[in-house]
Scaffold this active site. Structure first.
Site, PDB file in Angstrom:
ATOM      1  N   ASP A   1      -7.311  -2.713  -1.219  1.00 13.45           N
ATOM      2  CA  ASP A   1      -8.266  -3.449  -0.392  1.00 13.45           C
ATOM      3  C   ASP A   1      -9.623  -3.237  -1.046  1.00 13.45           C
ATOM      4  O   ASP A   1     -10.105  -2.092  -1.137  1.00 13.45           O
ATOM      5  CB  ASP A   1      -8.289  -2.879   1.036  1.00 13.45           C
ATOM      6  CG  ASP A   1      -6.997  -3.154   1.791  1.00 13.45           C
ATOM      7  OD1 ASP A   1      -6.253  -4.080   1.406  1.00 13.45           O
ATOM      8  OD2 ASP A   1      -6.733  -2.432   2.768  1.00 13.45           O
TER       9      ASP A   1
ATOM     10  N   GLU B   1      -6.108 -12.104   4.313  1.00 10.79           N
ATOM     11  CA  GLU B   1      -7.172 -11.083   4.233  1.00 10.79           C
ATOM     12  C   GLU B   1      -7.866 -11.214   2.883  1.00 10.79           C
ATOM     13  O   GLU B   1      -7.265 -10.932   1.848  1.00 10.79           O
ATOM     14  CB  GLU B   1      -6.567  -9.664   4.355  1.00 10.79           C
ATOM     15  CG  GLU B   1      -5.890  -9.415   5.699  1.00 10.79           C
ATOM     16  CD  GLU B   1      -5.189  -8.045   5.759  1.00 10.79           C
ATOM     17  OE1 GLU B   1      -4.938  -7.437   4.704  1.00 10.79           O
ATOM     18  OE2 GLU B   1      -4.891  -7.612   6.881  1.00 10.79           O
TER      19      GLU B   1
ATOM     20  N   HIS C   1       0.856  -1.207   0.000  1.00  3.80           N
ATOM     21  CA  HIS C   1       0.000   0.000   0.000  1.00  3.80           C
ATOM     22  C   HIS C   1       0.890   1.255   0.000  1.00  3.80           C
ATOM     23  O   HIS C   1       0.578   2.236  -0.661  1.00  3.80           O
ATOM     24  CB  HIS C   1      -0.892   0.040   1.235  1.00  3.80           C
ATOM     25  CG  HIS C   1      -2.074  -0.874   1.177  1.00  3.80           C
ATOM     26  ND1 HIS C   1      -3.150  -0.651   0.358  1.00  3.80           N
ATOM     27  CD2 HIS C   1      -2.353  -2.013   1.860  1.00  3.80           C
ATOM     28  CE1 HIS C   1      -4.060  -1.604   0.532  1.00  3.80           C
ATOM     29  NE2 HIS C   1      -3.593  -2.449   1.444  1.00  3.80           N
TER      30      HIS C   1
ATOM     31  N   HIS D   1      -7.451  -8.056   0.485  1.00  2.00           N
ATOM     32  CA  HIS D   1      -6.162  -7.422   0.146  1.00  2.00           C
ATOM     33  C   HIS D   1      -5.525  -8.085  -1.080  1.00  2.00           C
ATOM     34  O   HIS D   1      -5.360  -9.312  -1.127  1.00  2.00           O
ATOM     35  CB  HIS D   1      -5.217  -7.507   1.347  1.00  2.00           C
ATOM     36  CG  HIS D   1      -3.853  -6.939   1.071  1.00  2.00           C
ATOM     37  ND1 HIS D   1      -3.465  -5.671   1.480  1.00  2.00           N
ATOM     38  CD2 HIS D   1      -2.788  -7.452   0.417  1.00  2.00           C
ATOM     39  CE1 HIS D   1      -2.218  -5.446   1.086  1.00  2.00           C
ATOM     40  NE2 HIS D   1      -1.787  -6.521   0.430  1.00  2.00           N
TER      41      HIS D   1
END
Ligand SMILES: C[C@@H](N)C(=O)N[C@H](C)C(=O)O
Ligand code: ZN
Length: 204
Positions: A125, A182, A118, A185
């Site tokens: 996301d 996740e 990121h 992600h």
């Protein structure tokens, strides 16, 4: 901010903006509204795990190739009758420090000394909604830092399993790499971009 060094002796070059800079040099904005994406940038609001608004406003910046890949994912999703839901894009490294201080577990927030994709403008996301903006059931909430968020969590209903798979297939087709821990992600790892501390302005 200068230079930081990771514990694995990899040099992390931080590029910071100067007072008065408004543009994010080397990044491209993904215009979520005109692409009919759902703008749910979580950290530009207080409804996130920090309970704080840490972004000046809800804009999505990425490295140009990653931005193009997200736009491709959006096209694939739209062809199938869905919309991309965007929770996060580029995240300044200063915010990564803040997040890690709160969570302290690299499974859920990458170590700032190593840097998250990121921070490099090369991770997103995301989730999916139907055409009317109703979120698909992913079997758990964004940023639920528990095993429920593991892509392969076994105790999910059939629909949630199918929705996670649908999202993953769309993102992989567009060039992203999923993250097992996740479901939301996705990394774009075609190039190694430097981490950045640049913060965008809200009025240009
Ligand atoms: C904080 C969460 N949304 C996230 O993006 N976690 C990954 C592991 C990251 O910090 O890169
Ligand atoms: Zn993420």
């Amino acid at each position: 901010m200068g230079l930081l060094f990771s514990s694995q002796d990899r040099q992390l070059k931080i590029v910071n903006n100067q007072p008065g800079d408004s543009l994010l040099v080397g990044f491209k904005e993904v215009n979520m509204d005109s692409l009919n994406m759902l703008n749910r940038m979580a950290y530009a609001d207080t409804a996130n795990f920090m309970h704080q608004k840490v972004y000046p406003c809800a804009r999505c910046f990425l490295r140009p190739e990653a931005a193009q890949a997200l736009e491709k994912a959006n096209e694939i999703a739209q062809d199938k009758g869905y919309r991309m839901v965007v929770y996060d894009c580029y995240r300044p490294i200063t915010i990564q420090y803040k997040m890690f201080e709160i969570v302290g577990n690299p499974e859920w927030v990458a170590r700032p000394t190593k840097g998250s994709n990121h921070n490099r403008g090369a991770a997103v996301d995301v989730s999916l909604s139907d055409e009317n903006g109703n979120l698909l059931d992913m079997g758990g909430a964004f940023d639920d830092f528990s095993e429920v968020s593991h892509y392969s969590y076994s105790n999910l209903n059939k629909e949630a399993k199918a929705n996670r798979k649908l999202l993953r297939n769309i993102m992989v087709r567009a060039g992203f790499i999923p993250y097992e821990s996740e479901w939301w992600h996705f990394d774009f790892k075609q190039k190694r971009y430097p981490a950045s501390g640049l913060v965008w302005s809200c009025n240009d």
